[in-house]
Design a protein around this motif. Structure first.
Motif, PDB file in Angstrom:
ATOM      1  N   GLU A   1       0.836  -1.207   0.000  1.00 52.63           N
ATOM      2  CA  GLU A   1       0.000   0.000   0.000  1.00 52.63           C
ATOM      3  C   GLU A   1       0.870   1.256   0.000  1.00 52.63           C
ATOM      4  OE1 GLU A   1      -3.146   2.086   3.049  1.00 52.63           O
ATOM      5  OE2 GLU A   1      -3.326  -0.063   2.672  1.00 52.63           O
TER       6      GLU A   1
ATOM      7  N   ASP B   1      -7.945  -2.729  -5.949  1.00 55.64           N
ATOM      8  CA  ASP B   1      -7.758  -2.278  -4.574  1.00 55.64           C
ATOM      9  C   ASP B   1      -7.953  -0.764  -4.529  1.00 55.64           C
ATOM     10  OD1 ASP B   1      -5.344  -1.148  -5.474  1.00 55.64           O
ATOM     11  OD2 ASP B   1      -4.152  -2.843  -4.788  1.00 55.64           O
TER      12      ASP B   1
ATOM     13  N   GLU C   1      -5.977   1.717  -3.905  1.00 62.52           N
ATOM     14  CA  GLU C   1      -4.965   2.535  -4.570  1.00 62.52           C
ATOM     15  C   GLU C   1      -5.123   2.480  -6.090  1.00 62.52           C
ATOM     16  OE1 GLU C   1      -4.460   1.606  -0.759  1.00 62.52           O
ATOM     17  OE2 GLU C   1      -3.966   0.032  -2.205  1.00 62.52           O
TER      18      GLU C   1
END
Length: 702
Positions: free
Chosen positions: A142, A190, A192
């Motif tokens: 992340e 996801d 991001e």
């Protein structure tokens, strides 16, 4: 609406911020200075003045709770159609809308957690990782994605950032690359990637960018010190070549650098926009002068974020509230003694009239929570651990809201609060909280809903079920949940943006705050800012404490955090701390003599595996009395005394108040409430019968 009426009640600095309706605007807002009030009034003033249509405003913040609060305030100010969303919610809305014409086919599945995909990626790479390591890998991926680091550049990037990888850097890079491959192959998205794809869509498709920029012409970004490079990339894509941007933040509350956030976008805003209007909010309406003084002193010796002059970014708060009590500093012999001491103080505050939901215990690491959960349970104080499912998403609340909506048609003229209590009773709102953690959490949720009904009835006498359901619908839409009744246990990070009447900052030792893995000066300064965030959560009562040892009888080698230097009295042993320590000596097993470290063992006064020597008949009498007392007071049995405390009483058989007070779990409040009855049972008497002349055991005995 008259635009000037929107400005009623604002202070001069807030008014200046609200009137700055065009061009780049930077609002540097200290803790408790009313930043949400300032920006929502600014938006409402711009709408009322005709500067912008409300549906053309996009206000962005970082949490669903903050976005919900903003929508609620804007609704009250007459601007209900303003879009107030998190970065992720705004991006998902745009990506979903344009996906059919940009890509076609099914929209990728949004994943809540990276861990299952990371686990498959690690396995495919031959990297051994347990559950904890997988969480670390997911966090590292992340960080890399929000800072726009690709797998091939990862090893060089962490060296440049001074970051320590959770495992061999080349293994992290391999898992990262395998994760991205697996995600794309399985059409997964996801959080991001969602931001990245939205920004790429706007960059690659000018026609879509024009439509988005025509829709949103006016931008406000809250908590701008927490923006990361990926979010900045998306914000720039939304803006294009325009500058109708208002940013709000406080560099002194930057506490998420470890996850990729950087305060540089806020601190260098004037360099990026030389013609920007800059407003500083320093009037603190939240905390007493005594708390504000601690907050200001906590940052006095702080270093500025990299590349920023200290004088340019630090805000010295000016208290606006009347005087309150002085903050307290207490030193304990060990962590269990600290937890017990804090719980006793909280029980005293609750008994003195402070609502439990207006009290918080804040700590650096979630692992510190357990001791305070046990200590509060022993003290008979309700608590809630922050971090559960959002209020209106809980199954019991969804069911309750559905039931309340259906019941409004047949509602009579009975008082609102009584009606709501009656409707919620079959769903589990009993007069007292049930045993068991899951059952208790459900009960607390329903009780919070009932409390909301009481609040509505108090604010609007004569309110009907229709009024209450309308309030619920508005809160569901804005995700504005009522507070749960109970002391809040929370990490310092999760406490950001919240406030309480009374705050206990616990575990303030070197190695815990700053945390032991804060190696660089920048990391230590972030820990200082975390301490500052904790201090500024308190409105009136602030208590700070630390323990010299982890366990009773352990070496007292710990030192209080350096962040207390210059704040606490010079003497290392405070009078209050000494008083607390005298009641928390190292406990030893009365049977084998070993030092007792476990809470249950200390309560019993013996090792758990040493033979018990208690009076079984007395224990049964104590339990029967507890059961009857709990039923009479409509509270769970453990609120009166826990099983371990009753067993300790049966083993020690105290003969007076002084002896009873030395049993762990029997604090001052419980001595006053139950001391006489317990001593009567220990003496073989009926607790309801009056004591004979000369008997000890009354509340004033000992």
């Amino acid at each position: 609406m008259d635009p000037d009426r929107v400005l009623d009640g604002l202070d001069p600095e807030q008014t200046a911020a609200a009137r700055a309706v065009r061009g780049p605007v930077c609002i540097l807002a200290g803790a408790g200075t009313g930043k949400t009030r300032a920006i929502t009034h600014r938006i409402a003033y711009a709408v009322a003045s005709g500067v912008v249509a409300e549906q053309q405003v996009l206000a962005v913040t970082f949490t669903v709770r903050a976005a919900g609060e903003m929508r609620g305030r804007l609704r009250a100010l007459g601007a209900p159609r303003v879009q107030a969303r998190t970065f992720h919610a705004a991006a998902l809305r745009q990506l979903s809308f344009f996906w059919p014409q940009v890509v076609g086919g099914p929209l990728p599945t949004l994943i809540d957690s990276k861990i299952p995909v990371v686990a498959r990626a690690a396995h495919s790479c031959g990297v051994q990782a347990d559950r904890t390591a997988l969480r670390d890998l997911a966090s590292e991926i992340e960080w890399a994605k929000v800072t726009q680091v690709r797998p091939s550049d990862y090893e060089a990037a962490i060296g440049k950032a001074g970051r320590t990888a959770p495992m061999a850097a080349h293994d992290v890079a391999r898992v990262f690359e395998a994760y991205e491959d697996a995600r794309r192959e399985r059409n997964l998205l996801d959080f991001e990637s969602m931001l990245e794809l939205t920004a790429a869509m706007l960059a690659d498709r000018p026609d879509i960018a024009d439509r988005v920029r025509d829709q949103y012409r006016y931008f406000v970004v809250d908590e701008y010190q927490d923006v990361n490079p990926l979010q900045k990339l998306l914000l720039d894509a939304w803006l294009g070549d325009r500058d109708d941007l208002c940013v709000v933040g406080d560099p002194s509350q930057t506490i998420y650098s470890f996850s990729g956030a950087t305060p540089s976008y806020l601190t260098r805003f004037s360099a990026a926009y030389p013609h920007a209007t800059v407003v500083r909010l320093v009037r603190d309406y939240r905390s007493t002068p005594q708390v504000v003084r601690v907050a200001n002193l906590a940052l006095k010796s702080a270093a500025a974020p990299s590349g920023v002059q200290a004088a340019d970014h630090r805000l010295e708060l000016v208290a606006q509230r009347p005087d309150g009590p002085d903050p307290t500093y207490t030193e304990y012999d060990d962590e269990p003694a600290e937890a017990t001491g804090v719980a006793r103080r909280i029980a005293a505050l609750v008994d003195a009239g402070t609502p439990a939901r207006e009290i918080a215990v804040l700590f650096r690491a979630n692992s510190q929570s357990a001791a305070y959960e046990q200590a509060l349970a022993d003290a008979g104080v309700a608590y809630t651990v922050r971090g559960a499912t959002r209020f209106f998403e809980r199954p019991e609340i969804k069911q309750a809201v559905h039931t309340l909506r259906g019941a409004r048609q047949g509602a009579d003229d009975a008082p609102l609060a009584a009606t709501v209590h009656h409707i919620l009773a079959p769903l589990g709102l009993t007069p007292a909280a049930p045993e068991g953690r899951q059952a208790r959490e459900k009960w607390e949720s329903l009780a919070a809903l009932a409390q909301l009904a009481e609040d509505v009835a108090a604010e609007r006498p004569g309110a009907t079920m229709d009024d209450f359901v309308a309030e619920l619908d508005a809160r569901v839409a804005t995700e504005h949940a009522p507070g749960l009744e109970g002391v809040t246990l929370a990490s310092l990070h999760s406490a950001k943006g919240l406030e309480w009447d009374a705050v206990f900052l616990v575990g303030l030792t070197e190695g815990m705050l700053p945390i032991i893995h804060a190696d660089t000066p920048e990391q230590v300064e972030e820990e200082r800012r975390l301490f500052y965030v904790g201090v500024t959560r308190a409105r009136e009562y602030l208590a700070m404490s630390w323990a010299l040892a982890r366990s009773p009888g352990g070496r007292k080698g710990r030192r209080p955090t350096r962040f207390l230097d210059g704040l606490r009295p010079a003497s290392p042993s405070l009078a209050a701390g000494r008083r607390e320590r005298r009641s928390a000596r190292a406990a030893q097993c009365r049977i084998c003599g070993a030092t007792l470290t476990e809470a249950a063992a200390r309560k019993l006064g013996r090792c758990l595996d040493c033979p018990a020597d208690y009076d079984e008949a007395l224990l049964e009498r104590l339990k029967a009395w507890r059961r009857a007392t709990a039923e009479e007071q409509k509270v769970p049995a453990y609120v009166v005394f826990t099983d371990a405390t009753l067993q300790a009483v049966a083993e020690h058989v105290p003969g007076d108040i002084a002896q009873l007070s030395r049993i762990s779990g029997v604090g001052a409040v419980k001595l006053e409430r139950y001391g006489e009855a317990v001593l009567a049972l220990c003496a073989g008497r009926d607790p309801e019968a009056p004591a004979a002349d000369g008997d000890e055991g009354g509340p004033d005995a000992g």
